[in-house]
Design a protein around this motif. Structure first.
Motif, short mmCIF file in Angstrom:
data_model
loop_
_atom_site.label_atom_id
_atom_site.label_comp_id
_atom_site.label_asym_id
_atom_site.label_seq_id
_atom_site.Cartn_x
_atom_site.Cartn_y
_atom_site.Cartn_z
N VAL A 76 0.84 -1.21 0.00
CA VAL A 76 0.00 0.00 0.00
C VAL A 76 0.87 1.24 0.00
O VAL A 76 0.58 2.22 -0.72
N THR A 77 1.95 1.23 0.77
CA THR A 77 2.84 2.39 0.81
C THR A 77 3.49 2.62 -0.55
O THR A 77 3.58 3.77 -1.01
N ARG A 78 3.91 1.56 -1.21
CA ARG A 78 4.48 1.71 -2.55
C ARG A 78 3.45 2.26 -3.54
O ARG A 78 3.76 3.13 -4.34
N TYR A 114 -3.88 7.42 5.42
CA TYR A 114 -3.31 6.09 5.64
C TYR A 114 -2.18 6.15 6.66
O TYR A 114 -2.13 5.34 7.59
N VAL A 115 -1.29 7.11 6.51
CA VAL A 115 -0.17 7.23 7.45
C VAL A 115 -0.68 7.57 8.85
O VAL A 115 -0.18 7.04 9.85
N GLY A 116 -1.68 8.43 8.95
CA GLY A 116 -2.25 8.78 10.25
C GLY A 116 -2.91 7.59 10.92
O GLY A 116 -2.73 7.37 12.13
N LEU A 117 -3.67 6.80 10.16
CA LEU A 117 -4.29 5.61 10.73
C LEU A 117 -3.25 4.58 11.14
O LEU A 117 -3.39 3.90 12.16
N TRP A 118 -2.21 4.46 10.34
CA TRP A 118 -1.13 3.53 10.66
C TRP A 118 -0.45 3.94 11.97
O TRP A 118 -0.21 3.11 12.85
N ALA A 119 -0.17 5.25 12.15
CA ALA A 119 0.46 5.74 13.37
C ALA A 119 -0.47 5.55 14.57
O ALA A 119 -0.03 5.14 15.66
N TRP A 120 -1.76 5.80 14.38
CA TRP A 120 -2.72 5.62 15.47
C TRP A 120 -2.79 4.15 15.89
O TRP A 120 -2.79 3.84 17.08
N GLN A 175 -1.50 -0.33 19.67
CA GLN A 175 -0.83 -1.59 19.93
C GLN A 175 0.22 -1.45 21.03
O GLN A 175 0.36 -2.34 21.87
N GLU A 176 0.95 -0.35 21.05
CA GLU A 176 1.94 -0.14 22.09
C GLU A 176 1.28 0.02 23.46
O GLU A 176 1.77 -0.52 24.45
N GLU A 177 0.18 0.77 23.52
CA GLU A 177 -0.54 0.91 24.79
C GLU A 177 -1.06 -0.42 25.27
O GLU A 177 -0.99 -0.73 26.47
N ARG A 178 -1.60 -1.20 24.37
CA ARG A 178 -2.11 -2.51 24.75
C ARG A 178 -0.97 -3.40 25.25
O ARG A 178 -1.13 -4.13 26.21
N GLY A 179 0.19 -3.29 24.60
CA GLY A 179 1.34 -4.08 25.05
C GLY A 179 1.81 -3.67 26.43
O GLY A 179 2.31 -4.50 27.20
N GLU A 180 1.68 -2.39 26.77
CA GLU A 180 2.08 -1.92 28.10
C GLU A 180 1.07 -2.31 29.17
O GLU A 180 1.43 -2.59 30.30
N LYS A 181 -0.22 -2.30 28.82
CA LYS A 181 -1.27 -2.52 29.81
C LYS A 181 -1.64 -3.98 30.01
O LYS A 181 -1.98 -4.39 31.11
N VAL A 182 -1.59 -4.77 28.97
CA VAL A 182 -2.05 -6.15 29.05
C VAL A 182 -0.90 -7.04 29.53
O VAL A 182 0.17 -7.04 28.96
N ARG A 183 -1.16 -7.75 30.58
CA ARG A 183 -0.19 -8.71 31.11
C ARG A 183 -0.87 -10.07 31.14
O ARG A 183 -1.97 -10.22 31.64
#
Length: 163
Positions: A89-91, A126-132, A137-145
């Motif tokens: 998609v980026t290409r 697309y870039v904004g949605l990708w960053a969001w 995903q990072e927040e979920r990785g920090e919160k979910v144990r």
């Protein structure tokens, strides 16, 4: 020419293209719910971690393995497929931005500039949605144990000499 006949012609062309495959797929569906369930289960099995069998030569494995060995190999993981889709998609967006920018710069047509702006908005969205999504995903990785797995208690069974 008024836009109404053009829209009608486009609608007829889309109907000609889309209706026959839709009717064909409806006709080919089995009426039995069990068969339909098995079909859907088979589709899910093929898309989520299905094992494929791959031939591996014995030369790379050493002398103790027979001439040809069948070893299961996992298909590309979901993250690999997602990364490949994002790259594609980026290409495509990069190429479309370049082409529309060249088109707009050479023709100086307002429609070409409008197309360029539309492609730019799509790329930025697309870039904004990708960053969001990455931040989610990072927040979920920090919160979910994940809870540690419980193991069955090891009970020592003693054997007597008489048994």
């Amino acid at each position: 020419m008024t836009p109404l006949p053009v829209l009608f012609i486009l609608a007829v062309l889309w109907a000609v293209v889309l209706v026959p495959p839709l009717v064909r797929s409806r006709r080919q569906r089995p009426p039995d719910s069990i068969v339909d369930f098995n079909y859907k289960l088979d589709v899910l099995g093929k898309t989520n971690g299905h094992l494929e069998i791959e031939n591996v030569s014995a030369a790379s494995q050493g002398p103790s393995i027979p001439d040809r060995v069948l070893i299961p190999a996992l298909r590309a993981s979901a993250t690999t497929r997602a990364a490949r889709r994002r790259r594609d998609v980026t290409r495509a967006l990069t190429v479309s931005i370049t082409v529309t920018l060249l088109l707009a710069a050479t023709t100086h047509a307002p429609a070409a500039w409008a197309l360029q702006i539309l492609v730019d908005v799509m790329a930025l969205t697309y870039v904004g949605l990708w960053a969001w999504l990455r931040t989610v995903q990072e927040e979920r990785g920090e919160k979910v144990r994940y809870m540690p797995e419980r193991r069955a208690p090891e009970l020592a069974l003693r054997r007597s000499a008489s048994s």
